[in-house]
Write a protein that holds these residues in place. Structure first.
Motif: not given
Ligand code: NZQ
Ligand code: ZN
Length: 392
Positions: A119-144
């Motif tokens: 994962l850190w290779d994506f965060w540091t841009k060493k490896v480009p992120l080209e795809k992901t898996a489906p994800f959704g959210v139930i939010l419990t805090i107004p913030a970020a």
């Protein structure tokens, strides 16, 4: 009006009881097994987790749980989550929580779609992120604002770094937002959320004026609303009107709409992330501890902009230096009013030596390799000066 590109693919389902929609929403993506990602325990304690799993069962969706995401979420926990998700053959990631949980879920989704990747290779841009898996959210805090944002922030404990990754692949498929789920929040977390919400718009606002009036009006309206509804939510965390306004402010503040047609700044976030990585402090608090000092350091490069902000958000008359300074003072005063730290001392990180402040400045500027801010370019020495001003 300046040109811009905007694509906000997240389906928002907002209002009381909307978490009951979760099973049907996931089913629309043909998913059969969800990995439910949550935090340290609030979702279980409130009964939300059990209810959500019931809604999944009702739609015939199997699930596995990945709990334990902590504030300032950790890379190693997310990386382990990837292996767990793969071993369970999950085909959907569901975050139930706040920014830390959502960012962990985003990371797991990226890892799941790229087995074997670090994962850190994506965060540091060493490896480009080209795809992901489906994800959704139930939010419990107004913030970020992670429920609609294109960003995900992880802390690499080993390297002592907290970093964001921005990519359209970070936008969730759906965000279920029931303001009543936030009623259980401690007041300190509500205040941290208010601060972060304001900051996401402020970080897009102090850019030399590029004549985007509509963008300005949205930003200023959002800030006024966040200030007022923040006060209401702190007074009574079960005030639906206040909490619902705040929750929607949180999403709009970081989905890009308050900065359309102009550059982003986010220098205060860079300073905050350096503090968060080293001291594990709450994100919102790490920002208010330094915002006043940042503003003090840069405002002379665009006095009219700060005065305009003061007029539109705080009702301050005038367009000169005095008005600009008053605008900064009113903002810092509001942070103080809601119980947020406005200096490093109040942040509770102890007396920091010059050496530590210089190290923090190097962390915030990627070892001095990048300059921050737009109104006034800030090198590592400038950032050190801001940290020194923020000592308190
Ligand atoms: O872990 P649990 O038990 O769930 O408790 C959490 C945590 O202690 C608690 N909480 C959340 N909802 C609650 C609740 N407690 C009672 N009732 C509820 N309904 O609140 C605490 C803070 O949770 P966290 O998820 O850390 O808060 P937040 O939403 O402020 O997220 C902060 C993280 O998001 C990152 C920050 O850097 C930080 O790591 N950010 C993510 C962004 C993004 N992805 O776009 C942008 C932001 O600028 C930010 O950097
Ligand atoms: Zn933030």
């Amino acid at each position: 009006m300046q040109g811009f590109e905007m694509c906000l693919p997240t389906k928002v389902i907002f209002g009381k009881g909307t978490e009951s929609r979760v099973g049907r929403e996931i089913k629309e993506y043909g998913a059969k097994k969800a990995l439910v990602v949550y935090g340290k325990g609030s979702a279980a304690a409130s009964g939300l987790l059990g209810r959500v799993e019931g809604f999944l069962e009702k739609e015939g969706i199997a699930f596995a749980e990945w709990g334990g995401a902590q504030p300032n979420p950790q890379l190693d926990h997310a990386q382990a989550g990837v292996e767990f998700a793969l071993s369970k053959e999950a085909d959907f990631i569901l975050a139930v929580g706040g920014g830390s949980v959502i960012d962990t879920a985003k990371a797991i989704a990226h890892g799941m779609a790229n087995p074997g990747a670090r994962l850190w290779d994506f965060w540091t841009k060493k490896v480009p992120l080209e795809k992901t898996a489906p994800f959704g959210v139930i939010l419990t805090i107004p913030a970020a604002g992670s429920e609609m944002s294109d960003s995900a922030v992880l802390t690499n404990r080993e390297k002592g770094k907290k970093m964001g990754l921005s990519t359209p692949l970070n936008r969730p498929l759906f965000a279920i937002m029931d303001p009543e789920l936030a009623y259980t929040l401690p007041k300190y977390q509500i205040a941290c959320g208010i601060a972060d919400i304001m900051m996401h718009t402020l970080e897009r606002y102090f850019i030399p004026d590029q004549k985007n009036r509509m963008t300005d009006e949205i930003a200023e309206g959002l800030l006024r609303t966040a200030v007022a509804s923040g006060r209401g939510a702190l007074l009574d965390p079960c005030d639906y009107d206040a909490m619902s306004e705040l929750m929607w402010c949180g999403s709009l503040s970081h989905n890009g709409i308050t900065g359309l047609g102009r550059k982003k700044d986010f220098s205060v976030h860079k300073l905050g992330h350096a503090l968060g990585a080293r001291f594990d402090c709450a994100h919102g608090a790490s920002l208010t501890a330094v915002w006043g000092s940042w503003a003090e350091y840069v405002y002379r490069n665009d006095v009219p902009r700060f005065a305009h902000y003061g007029r539109s958000v705080w009702g301050i008359e005038g367009d000169g230096e005095e008005a600009a300074r008053l605008a900064i003072a009113r903002t810092v005063g509001y942070f103080r009013e809601i119980g947020m730290p406005t200096s490093l001392k109040e942040l509770g990180v102890g007396e920091l030596s010059d050496g530590v402040l210089r190290e923090l400045a190097m962390d915030a500027t990627q070892n001095g390799s990048v300059e921050l801010s737009v109104i006034r370019r800030l090198n590592a020495d400038d950032v050190y000066q801001i940290f020194a001003l923020a000592r308190g």
